[in-house]
Motif scaffolding. Structure first.
Motif, short mmCIF file in Angstrom:
data_model
loop_
_atom_site.label_atom_id
_atom_site.label_comp_id
_atom_site.label_asym_id
_atom_site.label_seq_id
_atom_site.Cartn_x
_atom_site.Cartn_y
_atom_site.Cartn_z
N ARG A 202 0.83 -1.21 0.00
CA ARG A 202 0.00 0.00 0.00
C ARG A 202 0.86 1.26 0.00
O ARG A 202 2.00 1.24 0.46
N CYS B 274 0.50 5.84 0.14
CA CYS B 274 -0.17 7.14 0.11
C CYS B 274 0.75 8.06 -0.67
O CYS B 274 1.85 8.39 -0.21
N LYS C 272 -6.79 3.76 5.04
CA LYS C 272 -6.63 5.15 4.62
C LYS C 272 -5.45 5.77 5.36
O LYS C 272 -5.03 5.30 6.41
N LEU D 119 -6.86 10.13 2.90
CA LEU D 119 -6.98 9.55 1.55
C LEU D 119 -6.89 8.04 1.64
O LEU D 119 -6.14 7.50 2.46
N LEU E 47 -3.44 3.47 -1.80
CA LEU E 47 -3.39 2.83 -3.12
C LEU E 47 -2.73 1.47 -3.02
O LEU E 47 -1.82 1.27 -2.21
N THR F 156 -2.12 4.04 -10.43
CA THR F 156 -3.38 4.66 -10.86
C THR F 156 -3.45 4.80 -12.38
O THR F 156 -4.51 5.11 -12.91
N ALA G 14 -1.05 10.70 -6.08
CA ALA G 14 -1.86 11.32 -5.02
C ALA G 14 -3.06 12.04 -5.59
O ALA G 14 -4.11 12.11 -4.94
N GLN H 193 -5.99 9.69 -5.60
CA GLN H 193 -6.43 9.06 -4.37
C GLN H 193 -7.75 9.66 -3.95
O GLN H 193 -7.99 10.86 -4.13
N LYS H 194 -8.62 8.84 -3.39
CA LYS H 194 -9.95 9.29 -2.98
C LYS H 194 -9.98 9.61 -1.51
O LYS H 194 -9.38 8.93 -0.69
#
Length: 184
Positions: free
Chosen positions: A114, A116, A137, A143, A146, A150, A178, A181-182
């Motif tokens: 993972r 960020c 998150k 965020l 990931l 992406t 970034a 990212q949601k």
């Protein structure tokens, strides 16, 4: 020929008596950095140039255990003696190495790796907390973490292999990710 042999024996005896340990070039750990990411940076550091995690473990006298740590596998959890041997070799205090490991009792999820992207922009390293099982998150940026690029959706490699901070397939920088990212 006999002269070379006696010189080698004398050198060997001096090293055994003095208990001389090899030293590697110093690499400063980043705040919050995972041991996987740190060991990869340490091995690639120009003064060290170690080809594998096993080679690092062999020099430290702890064997292939460093390979498991680079893969983010901590069962069994690293012993104090293993961390002490590594610390002596790399000139890092054992307490500082413990900070790169998961807390005792925390369940790790070694896959998927993972990331960020926003955190990576602030400090270019993989953080051990991103691999905690319950962590979905980034607490700092709110965020979602990931698990793949992406752009091309390639899963992230182990942090020890993050050389340039980009996707190994399409070369999209982690910091650029970034933007996609949601918020969570």
């Amino acid at each position: 020929m006999a002269e070379n042999t006696s010189h080698q024996n004398r050198a060997k005896k001096i090293n055994e008596d003095d208990n001389v340990l090899p030293r590697l070039g110093y690499v400063e750990p980043y705040e919050g950095e995972s041991i996987s990411h740190y060991l990869g940076r340490l091995r690639r550091y120009k003064a060290n140039s170690l080809p594998s995690a096993y080679s690092l473990g062999k020099i430290a006298g702890i064997g292939a255990v460093t390979s498991r740590w680079e893969q983010l596998y901590f069962n069994p959890f690293p012993s104090y003696e293993e961390l002490e041997a590594l610390g002596k070799l790399i000139c890092v205090q054992v307490d500082r190495i413990y900070e790169m490991l998961p807390y005792k009792g925390i369940t790790m999820q070694p896959r998927p790796i993972r990331l960020c992207g926003a955190c990576y922009a602030e400090s270019p390293c993989h953080r051990i907390e991103w691999q905690f099982k319950e962590k979905m998150k980034c607490d700092r940026h709110k965020l979602g973490l990931l698990t793949k690029c992406t752009n091309c959706e390639t899963p992230f490699p182990i942090p020890a292999d993050w050389v340039q901070g980009e996707c190994p397939r399409c070369f999209l920088p982690f910091v650029t990710m970034a933007k996609r990212q949601k918020l969570r």
